[in-house]
Motif scaffolding. Structure first.
Motif, PDB file in Angstrom:
ATOM      1  N   LEU A   1       8.232  28.159 -50.942  1.00  0.00           N
ATOM      2  CA  LEU A   1       9.308  29.146 -51.008  1.00  0.00           C
ATOM      3  C   LEU A   1      10.089  29.021 -52.316  1.00  0.00           C
ATOM      4  O   LEU A   1      10.451  30.032 -52.932  1.00  0.00           O
TER       5      LEU A   1
ATOM      6  N   ARG B   1       8.345  30.633 -55.193  1.00  0.00           N
ATOM      7  CA  ARG B   1       8.262  32.087 -55.179  1.00  0.00           C
ATOM      8  C   ARG B   1       9.573  32.748 -55.598  1.00  0.00           C
ATOM      9  O   ARG B   1       9.603  33.951 -55.853  1.00  0.00           O
ATOM     10  N   GLU B   2      10.668  31.998 -55.642  1.00  0.00           N
ATOM     11  CA  GLU B   2      11.946  32.580 -56.051  1.00  0.00           C
ATOM     12  C   GLU B   2      11.858  33.097 -57.489  1.00  0.00           C
ATOM     13  O   GLU B   2      11.305  32.463 -58.368  1.00  0.00           O
TER      14      GLU B   2
ATOM     15  N   GLY C   1       0.307  37.993 -46.995  1.00  0.00           N
ATOM     16  CA  GLY C   1       1.496  37.195 -46.752  1.00  0.00           C
ATOM     17  C   GLY C   1       1.154  35.864 -46.129  1.00  0.00           C
ATOM     18  O   GLY C   1      -0.002  35.603 -45.765  1.00  0.00           O
TER      19      GLY C   1
ATOM     20  N   VAL D   1       5.815  31.887 -42.304  1.00  0.00           N
ATOM     21  CA  VAL D   1       6.753  30.796 -42.605  1.00  0.00           C
ATOM     22  C   VAL D   1       7.518  30.339 -41.361  1.00  0.00           C
ATOM     23  O   VAL D   1       8.079  29.244 -41.351  1.00  0.00           O
TER      24      VAL D   1
ATOM     25  N   ASP E   1       6.215  35.651 -45.346  1.00  0.00           N
ATOM     26  CA  ASP E   1       6.611  35.769 -46.750  1.00  0.00           C
ATOM     27  C   ASP E   1       5.599  36.648 -47.473  1.00  0.00           C
ATOM     28  O   ASP E   1       4.420  36.312 -47.550  1.00  0.00           O
TER      29      ASP E   1
ATOM     30  N   SER F   1      13.517  38.454 -49.004  1.00  0.00           N
ATOM     31  CA  SER F   1      13.617  38.112 -47.586  1.00  0.00           C
ATOM     32  C   SER F   1      12.245  38.163 -46.947  1.00  0.00           C
ATOM     33  O   SER F   1      11.370  38.943 -47.356  1.00  0.00           O
ATOM     34  N   GLU F   2      12.055  37.322 -45.923  1.00  0.00           N
ATOM     35  CA  GLU F   2      10.796  37.311 -45.209  1.00  0.00           C
ATOM     36  C   GLU F   2      10.666  38.589 -44.384  1.00  0.00           C
ATOM     37  O   GLU F   2      11.633  39.117 -43.862  1.00  0.00           O
TER      38      GLU F   2
ATOM     39  N   HIS G   1      15.608  42.567 -43.466  1.00  0.00           N
ATOM     40  CA  HIS G   1      14.236  42.052 -43.519  1.00  0.00           C
ATOM     41  C   HIS G   1      13.236  43.193 -43.607  1.00  0.00           C
ATOM     42  O   HIS G   1      13.411  44.229 -42.951  1.00  0.00           O
TER      43      HIS G   1
END
Length: 390
Positions: free
Chosen positions: A35, A38-39, A53, A56, A66, A71-72, A110
């Motif tokens: 995570l 991926r930011e 995807g 998570v 994800d 957001s997921e 989301h």
């Protein structure tokens, strides 16, 4: 994705599908590392897209996936049964899946995702993989038409008549075409082993082949059989072809050659005298060359050698009946039994006996000597006026 179209665990990252590794590592050390990596790499994802995807989190009401946004995304739990059916198990954190973007953002912030609505994408991906890997599958025939049959492949797929080994194309007359149509209709409801040979998504064209599947399966069986065969074995096979020099026998995946000299213990002018195509036979494995994949077989060695009992069947001084085979420069050859031939030397033939020793004549002989090692048996004809005991 594996070759069955199911998500794989621990797939390599950095392949352009939204998975990014920590620099210098082969894969993220933990889900948090994934995570964090991926930011700042938010993807351009819009409503209606199909994307890859990673699960998570799994909650009672939903799956959090994800897909590369801040957001997921949320997959509702009502789709869990479909996911379990495709995966062959319950999903786990870290599993990959292909999802359809229903909305990029819900009131809660989301993305809304659907696993079911991405089924078409998964279907075509699987088909492409099967084309590349040459995978053989099974599918049930739904219907038949003049051009072939339609099968259930998760979607409707077509097998042209030219790719059906189950149908014998007998000709072009009306009667012959009726026979072909009857064969095609007879396949409805049956299950065929098939190979995907074309998957064109743009044209919505999916073509399968029974012929190529059979060829693939035969190749696999041939590889297995070549490894299993050993010299000295007795195997059951079927005559697949008869040639002037010998006979080819299908051992259930690979053909072996029986040379004409190995067909019988007697002399053979043409292999068709001994066997016919389609006949089941027992064969003796002479040799197996695994490099060239050549198999040498024998029909006669799978049978008892008649010379092993010649002393009992035709002892010296016994009277035997024989058929004159042919005359040679040094004498006359005579067949006593299957695989047992004797020679009447010229020195043993009286002038009056010569007229009796014509090809095809069956007369009485006396056994003078037996040489089992050299497989030679000496005979002398019995004069016509000499009584022969029954």
């Amino acid at each position: 994705m594996d070759d069955q179209g199911r998500p794989r665990l621990g797939a390599a990252a950095g392949d352009g599908r939204g998975r990014i590794n920590v620099p210098g590592d082969d894969e993220p050390e933990s889900m948090q590392a994934l995570l964090d990596a991926r930011e700042g790499a938010v993807r351009d994802i819009r409503r209606g897209m199909v994307v890859d995807g990673v699960i998570v989190r799994i909650d009672p009401e939903e799956l959090l996936v994800d897909i590369g946004l801040k957001s997921e995304g949320v997959v509702p739990n009502r789709e869990l049964s479909t996911i379990v059916e495709d995966f062959g198990r319950r999903p786990e954190v870290g599993d990959e899946m292909v999802v359809f973007v229903v909305a990029t953002e819900s009131p809660e912030g989301h993305p809304i995702l659907s696993y079911k609505r991405a089924g078409s994408e998964r279907f075509w991906r699987r088909a492409q993989i099967q084309v590349q890997n040459g995978e053989v599958i099974e599918a049930r025939v739904l219907e038949a038409n003049k051009g072939g049959v339609v099968v259930d492949f998760g979607s409707r797929a077509f097998v042209p008549i030219s790719q059906l080994s189950s149908v014998a194309r007998v000709g072009e007359t009306e009667e012959e075409q009726a026979v072909i149509e009857q064969q095609l209709q007879g396949l409805v409801g049956t299950t065929l082993r098939l190979k995907v040979i074309e998957a064109d998504r743009k044209r919505n064209r999916l073509i399968l082949s029974e012929r190529q599947a059979n060829r693939e399966l035969r190749s696999q069986r041939r590889d297995t059989l070549i490894q299993e065969l050993e010299s000295g074995q007795i195997r059951r096979g079927r005559v697949s072809n008869v040639a002037s020099f010998g006979v080819f026998v299908d051992l259930g995946g690979a053909d072996g050659l029986v040379h004409i000299s190995e067909l019988s213990w007697t002399r053979v002018k043409h292999p068709s005298e001994v066997v016919r195509p389609g006949q089941d036979v027992d064969v003796f494995v002479i040799s197996v060359d695994r490099d060239t994949r050549k198999i040498a077989l024998s029909l006669r060695r799978a049978l008892e050698d008649p010379w092993d009992r010649v002393d009992d069947d035709h002892p010296v001084n016994s009277i035997v009946m024989g058929e004159v085979l042919k005359q040679a420069q040094f004498g006359v050859f005579v067949r006593l039994d299957e695989g047992i031939e004797g020679l009447v030397h010229n020195a043993e033939i009286a002038p009056n006996d010569r007229r009796l020793l014509q090809e095809g004549q069956r007369i009485a002989f006396r056994v003078l000597s037996i040489d089992r090692e050299r497989r030679r048996l000496r005979l002398v004809p019995i004069p016509e006026d000499e009584p022969v005991e029954a």
